[in-house]
Scaffold this motif. Sequence first.
Motif, PDB file in Angstrom:
ATOM      1  N   SER A 197       0.906  -1.089   0.042  1.00  0.00           N
ATOM      2  CA  SER A 197       0.077  -0.039  -0.177  1.00  0.00           C
ATOM      3  C   SER A 197       0.932   1.245   0.164  1.00  0.00           C
ATOM      4  CB  SER A 197      -0.923  -0.016   1.240  1.00  0.00           C
ATOM      5  OG  SER A 197      -0.238  -0.187   2.428  1.00  0.00           O
ATOM      6  N   PRO A 198       0.266   2.391  -0.544  1.00  0.00           N
ATOM      7  CA  PRO A 198       1.049   3.825  -0.365  1.00  0.00           C
ATOM      8  C   PRO A 198       1.731   4.048   0.905  1.00  0.00           C
ATOM      9  CG  PRO A 198      -1.024   3.818  -1.589  1.00  0.00           C
ATOM     10  CD  PRO A 198      -0.900   2.609  -0.836  1.00  0.00           C
ATOM     11  N   VAL A 199       1.145   3.816   1.748  1.00  0.00           N
ATOM     12  CA  VAL A 199       1.344   4.266   3.304  1.00  0.00           C
ATOM     13  C   VAL A 199       1.189   2.967   4.213  1.00  0.00           C
ATOM     14  CG1 VAL A 199       0.617   6.612   3.191  1.00  0.00           C
ATOM     15  CG2 VAL A 199      -0.808   4.859   4.290  1.00  0.00           C
ATOM     16  N   ALA A 200       2.292   3.345   5.309  1.00  0.00           N
ATOM     17  CA  ALA A 200       2.167   2.302   6.400  1.00  0.00           C
ATOM     18  C   ALA A 200       1.860   3.255   7.523  1.00  0.00           C
ATOM     19  CB  ALA A 200       3.530   1.529   6.661  1.00  0.00           C
ATOM     20  N   VAL A 201       1.193   2.840   8.458  1.00  0.00           N
ATOM     21  CA  VAL A 201       0.618   3.465   9.643  1.00  0.00           C
ATOM     22  C   VAL A 201       1.012   2.919  11.027  1.00  0.00           C
ATOM     23  CG1 VAL A 201      -1.459   3.955   8.101  1.00  0.00           C
ATOM     24  CG2 VAL A 201      -1.663   2.241  10.166  1.00  0.00           C
ATOM     25  N   THR A 202       1.277   3.923  11.988  1.00  0.00           N
ATOM     26  CA  THR A 202       1.469   3.014  13.496  1.00  0.00           C
ATOM     27  C   THR A 202       0.028   2.587  13.894  1.00  0.00           C
ATOM     28  OG1 THR A 202       1.141   5.430  13.999  1.00  0.00           O
ATOM     29  CG2 THR A 202       3.525   4.558  13.723  1.00  0.00           C
ATOM     30  N   PRO A 203       0.203   1.628  14.876  1.00  0.00           N
ATOM     31  CA  PRO A 203      -0.906   0.964  15.506  1.00  0.00           C
ATOM     32  C   PRO A 203      -2.127   1.903  16.003  1.00  0.00           C
ATOM     33  CG  PRO A 203       1.074  -0.327  15.888  1.00  0.00           C
ATOM     34  CD  PRO A 203       1.421   1.177  15.200  1.00  0.00           C
ATOM     35  N   ASP A 204      -1.493   3.088  16.564  1.00  0.00           N
ATOM     36  CA  ASP A 204      -2.576   3.957  17.236  1.00  0.00           C
ATOM     37  C   ASP A 204      -3.411   4.775  16.169  1.00  0.00           C
ATOM     38  OD1 ASP A 204       0.389   5.212  16.570  1.00  0.00           O
ATOM     39  OD2 ASP A 204      -1.216   7.036  16.943  1.00  0.00           O
ATOM     40  N   GLU A 205      -3.049   4.745  14.786  1.00  0.00           N
ATOM     41  CA  GLU A 205      -3.904   5.314  14.029  1.00  0.00           C
ATOM     42  C   GLU A 205      -5.340   4.291  13.851  1.00  0.00           C
ATOM     43  OE1 GLU A 205      -3.880   8.121  11.496  1.00  0.00           O
ATOM     44  OE2 GLU A 205      -2.548   8.519  13.057  1.00  0.00           O
ATOM     45  N   HIS A 208      -9.089   1.651  18.452  1.00  0.00           N
ATOM     46  CA  HIS A 208      -9.642   0.212  18.991  1.00  0.00           C
ATOM     47  C   HIS A 208      -9.967  -0.872  18.031  1.00  0.00           C
ATOM     48  CE1 HIS A 208     -13.579   2.210  17.863  1.00  0.00           C
ATOM     49  NE2 HIS A 208     -13.971   0.685  17.665  1.00  0.00           N
ATOM     50  N   HIS A 209      -9.844  -0.394  16.826  1.00  0.00           N
ATOM     51  CA  HIS A 209      -9.771  -1.376  15.734  1.00  0.00           C
ATOM     52  C   HIS A 209      -8.698  -2.101  15.471  1.00  0.00           C
ATOM     53  CE1 HIS A 209     -13.759  -0.331  13.990  1.00  0.00           C
ATOM     54  NE2 HIS A 209     -13.423   1.165  14.158  1.00  0.00           N
ATOM     55  N   GLN A 216      -9.564  -4.788  13.016  1.00  0.00           N
ATOM     56  CA  GLN A 216     -10.811  -4.829  12.912  1.00  0.00           C
ATOM     57  C   GLN A 216     -11.566  -4.276  11.859  1.00  0.00           C
ATOM     58  OE1 GLN A 216     -12.105  -7.532  14.681  1.00  0.00           O
ATOM     59  NE2 GLN A 216     -10.164  -7.701  15.582  1.00  0.00           N
ATOM     60  N   HIS A 217     -11.092  -4.319  10.554  1.00  0.00           N
ATOM     61  CA  HIS A 217     -11.749  -3.578   9.309  1.00  0.00           C
ATOM     62  C   HIS A 217     -11.987  -4.661   8.180  1.00  0.00           C
ATOM     63  CE1 HIS A 217     -12.230   0.439  10.746  1.00  0.00           C
ATOM     64  NE2 HIS A 217     -10.695   0.324  11.100  1.00  0.00           N
ATOM     65  N   ARG A 218     -12.793  -4.238   7.353  1.00  0.00           N
ATOM     66  CA  ARG A 218     -12.823  -4.974   6.098  1.00  0.00           C
ATOM     67  C   ARG A 218     -11.944  -4.692   5.187  1.00  0.00           C
ATOM     68  NH1 ARG A 218     -17.384  -8.149   6.073  1.00  0.00           N
ATOM     69  NH2 ARG A 218     -18.966  -7.797   7.413  1.00  0.00           N
ATOM     70  N   LEU A 219     -11.235  -5.807   4.281  1.00  0.00           N
ATOM     71  CA  LEU A 219     -10.368  -5.282   3.257  1.00  0.00           C
ATOM     72  C   LEU A 219     -11.215  -5.570   1.956  1.00  0.00           C
ATOM     73  CD1 LEU A 219      -7.724  -5.024   2.050  1.00  0.00           C
ATOM     74  CD2 LEU A 219      -7.063  -7.228   2.469  1.00  0.00           C
ATOM     75  N   GLN A 220     -11.293  -4.550   1.093  1.00  0.00           N
ATOM     76  CA  GLN A 220     -12.020  -4.437  -0.192  1.00  0.00           C
ATOM     77  C   GLN A 220     -11.499  -4.833  -1.104  1.00  0.00           C
ATOM     78  OE1 GLN A 220     -14.189  -0.945  -0.597  1.00  0.00           O
ATOM     79  NE2 GLN A 220     -15.317  -1.135   1.338  1.00  0.00           N
ATOM     80  N   VAL A 221     -11.461  -5.877  -1.945  1.00  0.00           N
ATOM     81  CA  VAL A 221     -10.690  -6.218  -3.374  1.00  0.00           C
ATOM     82  C   VAL A 221     -11.789  -6.058  -4.412  1.00  0.00           C
ATOM     83  CG1 VAL A 221      -9.428  -7.930  -4.263  1.00  0.00           C
ATOM     84  CG2 VAL A 221      -9.366  -7.621  -2.029  1.00  0.00           C
ATOM     85  N   LEU A 304      -6.963  -2.991  -3.861  1.00  0.00           N
ATOM     86  CA  LEU A 304      -7.305  -3.605  -2.823  1.00  0.00           C
ATOM     87  C   LEU A 304      -6.955  -2.165  -1.643  1.00  0.00           C
ATOM     88  CD1 LEU A 304      -4.886  -5.984  -4.202  1.00  0.00           C
ATOM     89  CD2 LEU A 304      -4.895  -6.567  -1.734  1.00  0.00           C
ATOM     90  N   GLU A 305      -8.019  -2.064  -0.821  1.00  0.00           N
ATOM     91  CA  GLU A 305      -8.113  -1.053   0.003  1.00  0.00           C
ATOM     92  C   GLU A 305      -9.130  -0.997   1.277  1.00  0.00           C
ATOM     93  OE1 GLU A 305      -8.890   3.855  -0.768  1.00  0.00           O
ATOM     94  OE2 GLU A 305     -10.033   2.363  -2.153  1.00  0.00           O
ATOM     95  N   MET A 306      -8.696  -0.565   2.345  1.00  0.00           N
ATOM     96  CA  MET A 306      -9.258  -0.818   3.643  1.00  0.00           C
ATOM     97  C   MET A 306      -9.804   0.579   4.067  1.00  0.00           C
ATOM     98  SD  MET A 306      -8.012  -2.575   7.320  1.00  0.00           S
ATOM     99  CE  MET A 306      -8.164  -4.110   6.501  1.00  0.00           C
ATOM    100  N   LEU A 307     -11.152   0.739   4.551  1.00  0.00           N
ATOM    101  CA  LEU A 307     -11.602   2.008   4.792  1.00  0.00           C
ATOM    102  C   LEU A 307     -11.852   1.971   6.410  1.00  0.00           C
ATOM    103  CD1 LEU A 307     -14.234   2.465   1.991  1.00  0.00           C
ATOM    104  CD2 LEU A 307     -12.071   3.286   1.948  1.00  0.00           C
ATOM    105  N   ASP A 308     -11.967   3.159   6.937  1.00  0.00           N
ATOM    106  CA  ASP A 308     -12.284   3.161   8.351  1.00  0.00           C
ATOM    107  C   ASP A 308     -13.901   3.266   8.446  1.00  0.00           C
ATOM    108  OD1 ASP A 308     -13.101   5.892   7.780  1.00  0.00           O
ATOM    109  OD2 ASP A 308     -11.333   6.699   8.638  1.00  0.00           O
ATOM    110  N   ASP A 309     -14.336   3.506   9.659  1.00  0.00           N
ATOM    111  CA  ASP A 309     -15.619   3.727   9.738  1.00  0.00           C
ATOM    112  C   ASP A 309     -16.337   4.769   9.185  1.00  0.00           C
ATOM    113  OD1 ASP A 309     -15.588   1.178  11.541  1.00  0.00           O
ATOM    114  OD2 ASP A 309     -15.671   2.227  13.408  1.00  0.00           O
ATOM    115  N   ASP A 310     -15.528   5.886   8.617  1.00  0.00           N
ATOM    116  CA  ASP A 310     -16.351   6.985   7.998  1.00  0.00           C
ATOM    117  C   ASP A 310     -16.364   6.831   6.642  1.00  0.00           C
ATOM    118  OD1 ASP A 310     -17.198   8.254  10.315  1.00  0.00           O
ATOM    119  OD2 ASP A 310     -15.170   8.875  10.907  1.00  0.00           O
TER     120      ASP A 310
END
Length: 330
Positions: A197-205, A208-209, A216-221, A304-310
């Motif tokens: 993916s373009p970015v890597a994120v720290t766990p705190d981003e 609670h997911h 705890q998110h869906r991976l859309q393909v 491939l993409e993962m979206l947050d609750d918003d």
Amino acid sequence: MKLASLKQGRDGSLVVVSRDLRRACSAEGVAPTLQAALDHWDECERPLRALYQQLNRNGHQHAFDFHPEACAAPLPRAYQWADGSAYVSHIELVRKARGAEMPPNFWSDPLMYQGMSDGFLGPRDDIALADEAWGIDFEGEVAVITADVPMGTGERHTLPYVRLLMLVNDVSLRNLIPAELAKGFGFFQSKPATSCSPVAVTPDELGHHWHQGRVQHRLQVSLNGTLFGAPHAGTDMTFGFDRLIAHACLSRRLGAGTIIGSGTVSNRDETTGACCIAERRTREIISTGSASTPFMRFGDRVRLEMLDDDGHSIFGAIDQQLVRYRGPAA
């Protein structure tokens, strides 16, 4: 915090990216590359976070528009890439389709292979391969990037060593796998370059997911613009990243920048779809006796993409086209 590597040299140029993935700024004054930041995380984390906070307040004077197509993988080359198979129900399903029994220890002892780490593909790079007959498949996964992990670290103590998370497309050549595994020596030719993916994120981003070593998110393909699957990455994940890291470091230390993958995200609930063609073909075989979905063909595009609750993209999207490789003469 969100980090990316712009294409520059072999190891990229480290940038900090805003939470909404719209703006970025160079991190050259802190660390020239992501690997350098990981090697000196205790010194680099605070100034990197300060840049991130400025970006999110639109307060960085040298910020520029962020373009995923300008990105290499967050780690264009890594010291180690180990891919697990944490969704054991996926393995059970594939074995069932070919009439093979599932060894009981698969539920208690993770599978893992060591893959190609000297050249990851960027999120918009073409997947260039020579022959459609190889059975070209995508695999949507979540991966972690670790700090230095001491040999023998138990699973209860491994998660603090997770520095970053990202998505990967672990391309597989399904028609090469059977003969290769029959040799009893594991994957090699059947596992070409992996995409990130373009970015890597720290766990705190993730807030609670990020829970019990699972995202705890869906991976859309999507394949050619049509949704192929959206399984939930935290559901049916038999082994969390705590266990996968412990498995990897049982008999060796892991160097900072080690990447560990989850394996194909998969849910028992078939209505969520699949993150790889092989799983859909497996369900077709079980249901009708034969597979009808073809593997990838030149010109196909996978996203491939993962979206947050918003509904906002967390890691940015991997969006790639399969093209014919025309390399040196055989």
